[in-house]
Enzyme design. Structure first.
Site, PDB file in Angstrom:
ATOM      1  N   LYS A  96       0.844  -1.198   0.000  1.00  0.00           N
ATOM      2  CA  LYS A  96       0.000   0.000   0.000  1.00  0.00           C
ATOM      3  C   LYS A  96       0.869   1.234   0.000  1.00  0.00           C
ATOM      4  O   LYS A  96       1.984   1.224   0.541  1.00  0.00           O
ATOM      5  CB  LYS A  96      -0.879   0.014   1.259  1.00  0.00           C
ATOM      6  CG  LYS A  96      -2.089   0.919   1.168  1.00  0.00           C
ATOM      7  CD  LYS A  96      -3.268   0.191   0.570  1.00  0.00           C
ATOM      8  CE  LYS A  96      -4.523   1.018   0.503  1.00  0.00           C
ATOM      9  NZ  LYS A  96      -5.686   0.180   0.157  1.00  0.00           N
ATOM     10  N   GLY A 206     -21.057   6.715   3.337  1.00  0.00           N
ATOM     11  CA  GLY A 206     -19.993   7.068   2.388  1.00  0.00           C
ATOM     12  C   GLY A 206     -20.544   7.110   0.978  1.00  0.00           C
ATOM     13  O   GLY A 206     -21.277   6.199   0.560  1.00  0.00           O
ATOM     14  N   GLY A 208     -18.480   7.939  -1.853  1.00  0.00           N
ATOM     15  CA  GLY A 208     -17.361   8.019  -2.801  1.00  0.00           C
ATOM     16  C   GLY A 208     -17.564   6.954  -3.869  1.00  0.00           C
ATOM     17  O   GLY A 208     -18.688   6.479  -4.066  1.00  0.00           O
ATOM     18  N   ASN A 209     -16.483   6.556  -4.510  1.00  0.00           N
ATOM     19  CA  ASN A 209     -16.599   5.562  -5.590  1.00  0.00           C
ATOM     20  C   ASN A 209     -17.357   4.311  -5.130  1.00  0.00           C
ATOM     21  O   ASN A 209     -18.321   3.886  -5.766  1.00  0.00           O
ATOM     22  CB  ASN A 209     -15.193   5.204  -6.111  1.00  0.00           C
ATOM     23  CG  ASN A 209     -15.241   4.070  -7.124  1.00  0.00           C
ATOM     24  OD1 ASN A 209     -15.506   2.923  -6.783  1.00  0.00           O
ATOM     25  ND2 ASN A 209     -15.012   4.377  -8.386  1.00  0.00           N
ATOM     26  N   ALA A 210     -16.933   3.725  -4.021  1.00  0.00           N
ATOM     27  CA  ALA A 210     -17.531   2.464  -3.578  1.00  0.00           C
ATOM     28  C   ALA A 210     -18.981   2.654  -3.127  1.00  0.00           C
ATOM     29  O   ALA A 210     -19.887   1.970  -3.608  1.00  0.00           O
ATOM     30  CB  ALA A 210     -16.696   1.857  -2.457  1.00  0.00           C
ATOM     31  N   GLY A 211     -19.217   3.596  -2.214  1.00  0.00           N
ATOM     32  CA  GLY A 211     -20.552   3.785  -1.649  1.00  0.00           C
ATOM     33  C   GLY A 211     -21.578   4.229  -2.689  1.00  0.00           C
ATOM     34  O   GLY A 211     -22.700   3.710  -2.726  1.00  0.00           O
TER      35      GLY A 211
HETATM   36  N1  GLU Z   1      -7.490   0.341  -3.150  1.00  0.00           N
HETATM   37  C1  GLU Z   1      -8.285  -0.818  -3.433  1.00  0.00           C
HETATM   38  C2  GLU Z   1      -8.312  -1.744  -2.234  1.00  0.00           C
HETATM   39  O1  GLU Z   1      -8.076  -1.321  -1.108  1.00  0.00           O
HETATM   40  C3  GLU Z   1      -7.866  -1.496  -4.731  1.00  0.00           C
HETATM   41  C4  GLU Z   1      -6.479  -2.051  -4.758  1.00  0.00           C
HETATM   42  C5  GLU Z   1      -6.052  -2.548  -6.121  1.00  0.00           C
HETATM   43  O2  GLU Z   1      -6.832  -2.530  -7.051  1.00  0.00           O
HETATM   44  O3  GLU Z   1      -4.889  -2.960  -6.208  1.00  0.00           O
HETATM   45  O4  GLU Z   1      -8.636  -2.891  -2.339  1.00  0.00           O
END
Ligand code: GLU
Length: 402
Positions: A96, A206, A208-211
């Protein structure tokens, strides 16, 4: 969530798996921790890149731009990525990145400069067979494009597979933009069938993209979305919110709170009367303080780390099924894997193929864990961790590391 809390949970489940001291240590120690200071117009920003575990394949995980980012948080997130890729059964490890910055205070030009510097700082450690970043909180396909461009300038060759979540024109994959939410939908649908849930009322924290995509996909499938929220607050309607209209309001005014409906706080949303609760924002929101007030029968964790470990115990006792982050939001990294495959082959799939393969992956992962869960007394998260840890340790054993 602090890395200390993460390792406390690991120590808690270690006896269930008869983990040795060496195994536990290996699982709690990142392989490499990289840090740098980025400079935009004389202002300094701390940047981190943690490579947690690559026993199963190249490090994989997003890069987060957020004012709360610190090394401890990036380490927890990198650890979860290693588990997530194992649960999803894709040939990657976990890593990360993060920069302590509020991108809302920077111009687009400054964000570009920051993103290019991030790559200049860490490029030796990145690459399609080493470490493959992706978007995370407040990072976008455009940022991935700048990062790819900078990497290719440094190395002097095209390498679209060095980063995922790119715009389609630069080798991105169809469906990647909604993949986290869509993967969550597939998991949720399976769980609903298993527990025979009839009432399908939802609260999403939330937007954002996910929510936002989760609310949209479930709304289109006929679920009644009773409440949604963003960082400014929430909105509730017992007759169900019109999500198409809400998305328009969010885009036009910057927040869902400007939609006509009863205003609620983010705290109230979590204990709202609904059958499905979907925390999709930040970590540590369901705690011992509010866990016993949660009315939902299913919690689908689209955010990373929204439930604390002691809250988990309360929820399990109250018969709330918590579908953990490392399964529920693994659709994002799964389609990142598909994007990487397409880049490596230089051959691109249609939308239907991506969706079909995503569904297969999510349903297989869910079913395997459900079978274990229905045969033992541990909660769903513990079972999910057991599956992931076994896979990582098998790879480590084969490599002669434990
Ligand atoms: N940031 C996203 C996660 O936390 C996607 C990570 C990715 O696609 O490598 O799963």
């Amino acid at each position: 969530m602090t890395f200390e809390a993460v390792t406390t949970f690991l120590r808690k489940i270690a006896p269930l798996m008869s983990l040795t001291k060496k195994e536990l240590e290996l699982l709690s120690t990142p392989k490499k921790v990289l840090q740098s200071e980025l400079d935009v117009n004389g202002k300094k920003y701390s940047a981190y890149h943690v490579q947690f575990n690559d026993a199963r394949g190249p490090f994989k995980g997003g890069i987060r731009y957020h004012p709360d980012v610190d090394l401890d948080e990036v380490t927890s997130l990198a650890f979860w990525m290693a588990l997530k890729t194992a649960v999803a059964d894709i040939p990657f490890g976990g890593g990360k990145g993060g920069v302590t910055v509020n991108p809302k205070e920077l111009s687009s030009h400054e964000i570009e400069g920051l993103s290019r510097q991030f790559v200049r700082a860490f490029h030796e450690h990145l690459g399609p067979t080493k470490d493959i970043p992706a978007p995370d909180v407040y990072t976008t396909p455009q940022i991935m494009a700048w990062m790819l461009d900078e990497f290719e300038k440094i190395t002097g060759e095209h390498a679209p597979g060095m980063i995922t979540g790119k715009p389609l024109e630069l080798g991105g994959s169809l469906v990647r933009d909604i993949a986290t939410a869509l993967g969550g939908v597939y998991v949720l649908e399976e769980a609903i069938k298993k527990i025979g849930l009839e009432e399908k009322t939802v609260a999403v924290q939330g937007f954002g993209n996910a929510g936002m995509n989760m609310a949209k996909l479930l709304f289109e499938k006929g679920f009644k979305i009773l409440a949604v929220s963003d960082s400014q607050g929430g909105i509730f309607d017992s007759n169900g919110l019109d999500i198409t209209e809400l998305i328009r309001v969010k885009k036009e005014t910057g927040s869902v709170v400007n939609y006509s409906g009863t205003k609620i706080t983010n705290k109230e949303l979590l204990v709202t009367g609904c059958s499905i609760l979907i925390p999709s924002a930040l970590s540590g929101v369901i705690t011992t303080e509010n866990a016993s007030a949660v009315k939902a029968k299913i919690i689908l964790e689209l955010a990373n780390g929204p439930t604390t470990s002691s809250a988990d115990d309360i929820l399990h006792k109250n018969n709330v099924l918590v579908l953990p982050d490392i399964l529920s939001n693994s659709g994002g990294v799964t389609v990142s894997y598909f994007e990487w495959i397409q880049n490596m082959y230089g051959y691109y799939w249609d939308e239907e193929t991506v969706k079909k393969r995503l569904k297969e992956k999510m349903v297989t992962a869910f079913s395997g864990i459900w079978n274990m869960y229905s045969q033992n007394e541990h909660d769903f998260r513990t079972n999910t961790y057991i599956v992931a840890i076994r896979k990582i340790l098998t790879a480590e054993k084969l490599r002669g590391m434990v």
